[in-house]
Design an enzyme around this catalytic site. Structure first.
Site, short mmCIF file in Angstrom:
data_model
loop_
_atom_site.label_atom_id
_atom_site.label_comp_id
_atom_site.label_asym_id
_atom_site.label_seq_id
_atom_site.Cartn_x
_atom_site.Cartn_y
_atom_site.Cartn_z
N ASP A 169 0.86 -1.24 0.14
CA ASP A 169 -0.18 0.04 0.00
C ASP A 169 0.84 1.06 -0.07
O ASP A 169 2.07 1.05 0.27
CB ASP A 169 -0.91 -0.15 1.39
CG ASP A 169 -1.50 1.13 1.50
OD1 ASP A 169 -2.50 1.53 0.49
OD2 ASP A 169 -1.66 2.08 2.48
N ALA A 170 0.50 2.43 -0.45
CA ALA A 170 1.28 3.66 -0.41
C ALA A 170 1.15 4.45 0.80
O ALA A 170 2.13 4.60 1.37
CB ALA A 170 0.91 4.28 -1.86
N TYR A 171 -0.11 5.06 0.95
CA TYR A 171 -0.27 6.16 1.89
C TYR A 171 -0.36 5.61 3.13
O TYR A 171 -1.19 4.77 3.57
CB TYR A 171 -1.30 6.92 1.28
CG TYR A 171 -1.40 7.75 -0.05
CD1 TYR A 171 -0.47 8.61 -0.04
CD2 TYR A 171 -2.09 7.02 -1.36
CE1 TYR A 171 -0.26 9.50 -1.41
CE2 TYR A 171 -1.88 7.60 -2.37
CZ TYR A 171 -1.09 8.74 -2.59
OH TYR A 171 -0.86 9.47 -3.82
N ARG A 183 -7.12 12.15 7.05
CA ARG A 183 -6.97 10.70 6.71
C ARG A 183 -7.79 9.94 7.04
O ARG A 183 -8.54 8.91 6.22
CB ARG A 183 -5.64 10.13 7.33
CG ARG A 183 -5.35 8.64 7.15
CD ARG A 183 -5.21 8.37 5.54
NE ARG A 183 -4.66 7.41 5.46
CZ ARG A 183 -4.33 6.53 4.35
NH1 ARG A 183 -4.93 7.26 3.27
NH2 ARG A 183 -4.05 5.20 4.35
N SER A 241 -2.42 0.74 -4.58
CA SER A 241 -2.97 1.61 -3.86
C SER A 241 -4.10 2.27 -4.45
O SER A 241 -4.55 2.11 -5.40
CB SER A 241 -2.02 2.95 -3.94
OG SER A 241 -2.61 3.91 -3.55
N ASN A 242 -4.85 2.79 -3.60
CA ASN A 242 -6.00 3.71 -3.91
C ASN A 242 -5.92 4.91 -4.80
O ASN A 242 -6.82 5.37 -5.28
CB ASN A 242 -7.15 4.09 -2.92
CG ASN A 242 -7.87 3.03 -1.95
OD1 ASN A 242 -8.29 2.02 -2.73
ND2 ASN A 242 -8.52 2.95 -0.88
#
Length: 229
Positions: A9-11, A45, A122-123
Site C-alpha cells: 500500500d502507498a499512503y 486521513r 494503492s487507492n
C-alpha cells in the site's frame, strides 16, 4: 509456495500521510496550524478513507484525488480553518510530495537485491502515485505502481487485489502484501495473500474475519519476513 513478490500500500505505508500538515505547520505563513496540525492530519486521513469505503459500497466511484480533497475540506471545517483558501491549497500541494518513511528506501533496496519483485497497489490515482514515487526517489526500487483506477473501485474489493496476479502472474500464496491499514491487511489475508500490517500507531487489531499474518511497527524487518514467509 515461497514469496516472490512484495506488494505495498502507498499512503501511510511507504509515504507519511501526516507530512503535509506537519510541513505546512512549520512554515511561517500558517501559524494557525501550530497547535492543530496533528488533529487535522488525523481527521483528513480518516475522512479520506471513509469516503473510499462509502463510495465503493454505493457504487459512486471517483478518483482518490477527489476524496483527498473532500476529506481535507471536512477536516478544515471541523478545525474552523475552512475560510483560508491559501492554507487549503498549500496542504493539497504538499500532498503530492509526501515524504517516505525513513526506513523505506533501504528496505526496498534489500528486497530488490534479494530478488523479490516489488510494487505499489494503492487507492491513489496514477498521477498522484507517480508524483509521490518520484518525489521520494523510489522509482528505481519498484517494478510497477498499480492503481485502483484500472478497475474503478477502492480497496478492499477483490478486483483490486486481483491486479497483482494479473500483472505479475503470481499465485496468491507467492505475494506478501504490506499495508499500514489493519483492515486492508486483514482483507488481503482473506483474499489469500501472505500479509504484514505496519501498525505504526499501535492500534488494536480490526475485528474482521481475518487477521494480518505479521504485525510490525515499521518496515525494517520486512526483508526477513519475506524470506521466512
Amino acid at each position: 509456495m515461497a514469496i516472490t513478490t512484495c506488494i505495498f500500500d502507498a499512503y501511510g505505508t511507504l509515504f507519511d500521510v501526516t507530512a503535509a500538515a506537519r510541513q505546512a505547520a512549520a512554515e511561517p505563513g500558517f501559524p494557525q496550524l501550530a497547535d492543530s496540525w496533528a488533529a487535522l492530519a488525523q481527521n483528513w486521513r480518516q475522512k479520506q478513507l471513509e469516503y473510499t469505503w462509502l463510495r465503493a459500497v454505493v457504487g459512486a466511484h471517483t478518483d482518490f484525488w477527489q476524496v483527498t480533497q473532500d476529506g481535507l475540506d471536512w477536516a478544515l471545517e471541523a478545525a474552523a480553518l475552512d475560510g483560508d483558501p491559501a492554507l487549503r491549497q498549500r496542504l493539497l500541494d504538499l500532498y503530492w510530495q509526501l515524504a517516505a518513511y525513513p526506513e523505506v528506501p533501504a528496505m526496498l533496496r534489500a528486497l530488490r537485491d534479494a530478488g523479490y519483485q516489488t510494487a505499489i497497489l494503492s487507492n491513489g490515482a496514477p498521477a498522484m502515485l507517480d508524483a509521490a514515487v518520484s518525489s521520494a526517489g523510489l522509482g528505481d526500487l519498484l517494478d510497477d505502481v498499480l492503481s485502483v483506477e484500472t478497475v474503478g473501485i477502492f480497496k478492499p474489493a477483490a478486483a483490486v487485489y486481483d491486479l497483482v496476479g494479473q500483472r505479475f502472474g503470481t499465485e496468491k500464496s507467492q505475494v506478501l502484501f504490506v499495508s499500514s491499514n489493519g483492515w486492508d491487511a486483514g482483507c488481503a489475508t482473506g483474499y489469500g495473500f501472505a500479509t504484514a500490517w505496519v501498525n505504526r500507531a499501535k492500534a488494536p487489531v480490526d475485528r474482521l474475519p481475518w487477521r494480518p499474518a505479521h504485525m510490525l511497527t515499521d518496515l525494517t524487518s520486512l526483508p526477513e519476513i519475506a524470506a521466512s514467509a
